[in-house]
Scaffold this motif. Structure first.
Motif, short mmCIF file in Angstrom:
data_model
loop_
_atom_site.label_atom_id
_atom_site.label_comp_id
_atom_site.label_asym_id
_atom_site.label_seq_id
_atom_site.Cartn_x
_atom_site.Cartn_y
_atom_site.Cartn_z
N LYS A 1 0.78 -1.12 -0.30
CA LYS A 1 -0.11 -0.37 -0.08
C LYS A 1 0.81 1.46 0.06
N ARG A 2 1.73 1.10 0.34
CA ARG A 2 2.78 2.70 0.92
C ARG A 2 3.33 2.57 -0.34
N LEU B 1 3.51 6.00 -3.08
CA LEU B 1 5.00 7.13 -3.26
C LEU B 1 4.67 6.56 -4.77
N SER B 2 4.62 5.31 -5.60
CA SER B 2 4.84 5.67 -6.64
C SER B 2 4.12 6.36 -7.31
N ARG B 3 2.95 7.00 -6.71
CA ARG B 3 2.22 8.14 -7.90
C ARG B 3 2.32 9.37 -7.53
#
Length: 172
Positions: free
Chosen positions: A163-164, A168-170
Protein backbone atom coordinates in the motif's frame (compact mmCIF):
# COMPACT_ATOMS: atom_id res chain seq x y z
CA UNK A 1 -2.24 -17.72 24.64
CA UNK A 2 -2.43 -14.16 23.41
CA UNK A 3 -0.20 -12.93 20.60
CA UNK A 4 0.58 -9.32 19.86
CA UNK A 5 2.57 -7.51 17.22
CA UNK A 6 5.54 -5.19 17.13
CA UNK A 7 7.11 -3.43 14.19
CA UNK A 8 10.22 -1.57 13.25
CA UNK A 9 9.51 1.60 11.29
CA UNK A 10 12.49 3.39 9.79
CA UNK A 11 12.65 7.11 9.18
CA UNK A 12 15.28 9.59 8.12
CA UNK A 13 15.41 12.72 10.25
CA UNK A 14 18.35 15.00 10.91
CA UNK A 15 20.68 12.56 9.19
CA UNK A 16 20.06 9.81 11.77
CA UNK A 17 18.30 6.51 11.25
CA UNK A 18 15.74 5.66 13.90
CA UNK A 19 13.75 2.57 14.62
CA UNK A 20 10.43 3.25 16.26
CA UNK A 21 8.68 0.51 18.18
CA UNK A 22 4.98 0.53 18.84
CA UNK A 23 2.28 -2.01 19.26
CA UNK A 24 2.49 -4.71 21.87
CA UNK A 25 3.69 -3.51 25.23
CA UNK A 26 5.87 -6.48 26.01
CA UNK A 27 9.43 -5.96 27.18
CA UNK A 28 10.39 -9.39 25.82
CA UNK A 29 9.83 -8.31 22.20
CA UNK A 30 12.57 -5.70 21.97
CA UNK A 31 15.64 -7.96 22.12
CA UNK A 32 14.39 -10.30 19.35
CA UNK A 33 13.62 -7.23 17.23
CA UNK A 34 17.18 -5.93 17.79
CA UNK A 35 18.55 -9.38 16.87
CA UNK A 36 16.50 -9.38 13.67
CA UNK A 37 17.76 -5.90 12.75
CA UNK A 38 21.31 -7.23 13.11
CA UNK A 39 20.65 -9.93 10.50
CA UNK A 40 19.36 -7.55 7.82
CA UNK A 41 21.57 -6.79 4.78
CA UNK A 42 23.98 -3.88 5.25
CA UNK A 43 22.47 -2.10 2.24
CA UNK A 44 19.38 -1.37 4.38
CA UNK A 45 21.49 0.50 6.92
CA UNK A 46 21.40 0.29 10.69
CA UNK A 47 19.36 2.45 13.05
CA UNK A 48 21.37 4.46 15.53
CA UNK A 49 18.42 5.35 17.75
CA UNK A 50 15.37 3.52 19.08
CA UNK A 51 12.16 5.33 20.05
CA UNK A 52 9.79 3.16 22.07
CA UNK A 53 6.89 3.56 24.48
CA UNK A 54 7.09 2.66 28.16
CA UNK A 55 5.86 -0.89 27.57
CA UNK A 56 9.31 -1.68 26.21
CA UNK A 57 11.22 -0.23 29.15
CA UNK A 58 13.47 -2.49 31.16
CA UNK A 59 17.06 -2.10 32.22
CA UNK A 60 17.96 -5.15 30.12
CA UNK A 61 16.39 -3.59 27.01
CA UNK A 62 18.27 -0.33 27.53
CA UNK A 63 21.53 -2.22 27.94
CA UNK A 64 20.80 -4.37 24.84
CA UNK A 65 20.32 -1.21 22.78
CA UNK A 66 23.55 0.34 24.07
CA UNK A 67 25.44 -2.93 23.44
CA UNK A 68 24.09 -2.93 19.87
CA UNK A 69 25.25 0.65 19.22
CA UNK A 70 21.69 2.00 19.29
CA UNK A 71 20.80 4.98 21.48
CA UNK A 72 17.59 4.10 23.33
CA UNK A 73 14.84 6.63 23.99
CA UNK A 74 12.32 4.45 25.80
CA UNK A 75 9.75 6.16 28.01
CA UNK A 76 10.29 5.36 31.69
CA UNK A 77 6.58 5.59 32.48
CA UNK A 78 3.36 7.10 31.31
CA UNK A 79 3.84 10.69 30.22
CA UNK A 80 1.64 13.46 31.53
CA UNK A 81 -0.50 15.25 28.98
CA UNK A 82 -0.86 19.02 28.79
CA UNK A 83 2.39 20.11 30.41
CA UNK A 84 2.46 23.66 31.73
CA UNK A 85 4.36 26.25 29.72
CA UNK A 86 7.10 26.28 32.35
CA UNK A 87 7.54 22.51 32.11
CA UNK A 88 7.30 22.49 28.33
CA UNK A 89 10.01 25.11 27.82
CA UNK A 90 12.19 24.35 30.84
CA UNK A 91 15.92 24.17 30.34
CA UNK A 92 17.60 20.81 30.44
CA UNK A 93 18.51 19.58 33.93
CA UNK A 94 22.19 19.14 34.75
CA UNK A 95 23.69 15.96 33.33
CA UNK A 96 24.42 13.21 35.85
CA UNK A 97 28.05 12.34 36.51
CA UNK A 98 29.12 8.85 35.36
CA UNK A 99 25.55 7.74 34.58
CA UNK A 100 24.35 4.19 34.05
CA UNK A 101 22.74 3.56 30.63
CA UNK A 102 19.27 4.00 32.19
CA UNK A 103 20.27 7.27 33.91
CA UNK A 104 21.81 8.57 30.67
CA UNK A 105 18.62 7.72 28.78
CA UNK A 106 16.41 9.32 31.45
CA UNK A 107 18.49 12.49 31.27
CA UNK A 108 18.31 12.52 27.48
CA UNK A 109 14.50 12.19 27.61
CA UNK A 110 14.31 15.28 29.87
CA UNK A 111 16.29 17.51 27.50
CA UNK A 112 14.44 19.60 24.89
CA UNK A 113 16.22 17.73 22.08
CA UNK A 114 15.34 14.37 23.65
CA UNK A 115 11.69 15.36 24.05
CA UNK A 116 11.56 16.46 20.41
CA UNK A 117 13.15 13.21 19.24
CA UNK A 118 10.81 11.10 21.36
CA UNK A 119 7.83 12.99 19.94
CA UNK A 120 8.75 11.53 16.52
CA UNK A 121 7.49 8.17 17.80
CA UNK A 122 3.95 9.49 17.67
CA UNK A 123 4.27 10.44 14.01
CA UNK A 124 6.39 7.52 12.79
CA UNK A 125 5.23 4.07 13.99
CA UNK A 126 1.90 4.95 15.61
CA UNK A 127 0.17 5.98 12.35
CA UNK A 128 1.25 2.68 10.77
CA UNK A 129 -0.63 0.73 13.43
CA UNK A 130 -3.62 3.06 13.11
CA UNK A 131 -3.78 2.48 9.34
CA UNK A 132 -3.35 -1.27 9.78
CA UNK A 133 -6.27 -1.27 12.22
CA UNK A 134 -8.64 1.14 10.49
CA UNK A 135 -7.86 0.93 6.76
CA UNK A 136 -6.70 -2.67 6.50
CA UNK A 137 -9.19 -3.79 9.16
CA UNK A 138 -6.69 -5.91 11.08
CA UNK A 139 -7.67 -5.75 14.74
CA UNK A 140 -6.87 -9.25 15.96
CA UNK A 141 -5.13 -12.42 14.93
CA UNK A 142 -7.49 -15.02 13.51
CA UNK A 143 -5.13 -17.99 13.42
CA UNK A 144 -3.98 -20.11 16.35
CA UNK A 145 -0.40 -20.77 17.37
CA UNK A 146 2.70 -18.63 17.33
CA UNK A 147 3.87 -19.68 13.86
CA UNK A 148 0.43 -19.05 12.37
CA UNK A 149 0.23 -15.62 14.06
CA UNK A 150 3.70 -14.75 12.76
CA UNK A 151 2.62 -15.70 9.23
CA UNK A 152 -0.54 -13.65 9.57
CA UNK A 153 1.45 -10.63 10.79
CA UNK A 154 3.87 -11.01 7.86
CA UNK A 155 0.93 -10.89 5.44
CA UNK A 156 -0.47 -7.78 7.15
CA UNK A 157 2.87 -5.97 7.08
CA UNK A 158 3.40 -7.01 3.45
CA UNK A 159 0.00 -5.51 2.60
CA UNK A 160 1.00 -2.30 4.42
CA UNK A 161 4.31 -2.15 2.50
CA UNK A 162 2.55 -2.70 -0.85
CA UNK A 163 0.00 0.00 0.00
CA UNK A 164 2.82 2.39 0.94
CA UNK A 165 4.87 1.60 -2.19
CA UNK A 166 1.79 2.22 -4.37
CA UNK A 167 1.15 5.57 -2.67
CA UNK A 168 4.78 6.61 -3.07
CA UNK A 169 4.95 5.54 -6.72
CA UNK A 170 1.96 7.74 -7.58
CA UNK A 171 3.71 10.74 -5.99
CA UNK A 172 6.72 10.44 -8.32
Amino acid sequence: MTHSAAAEVKTEHSGKRKAGAAGASLTQQLTPMLDKIGTLPDVLGRPDMLLADNGYFSEANVQACVAGGIEPLIALGREAHHLSLQERFAAAPPAPEDPTPVQAMAYRLRTPQGRALYALRKQTPEPVFGIIKSVLGFRQFLLRGLNAARGEWRLVTMAWNLKRMFALSRAV
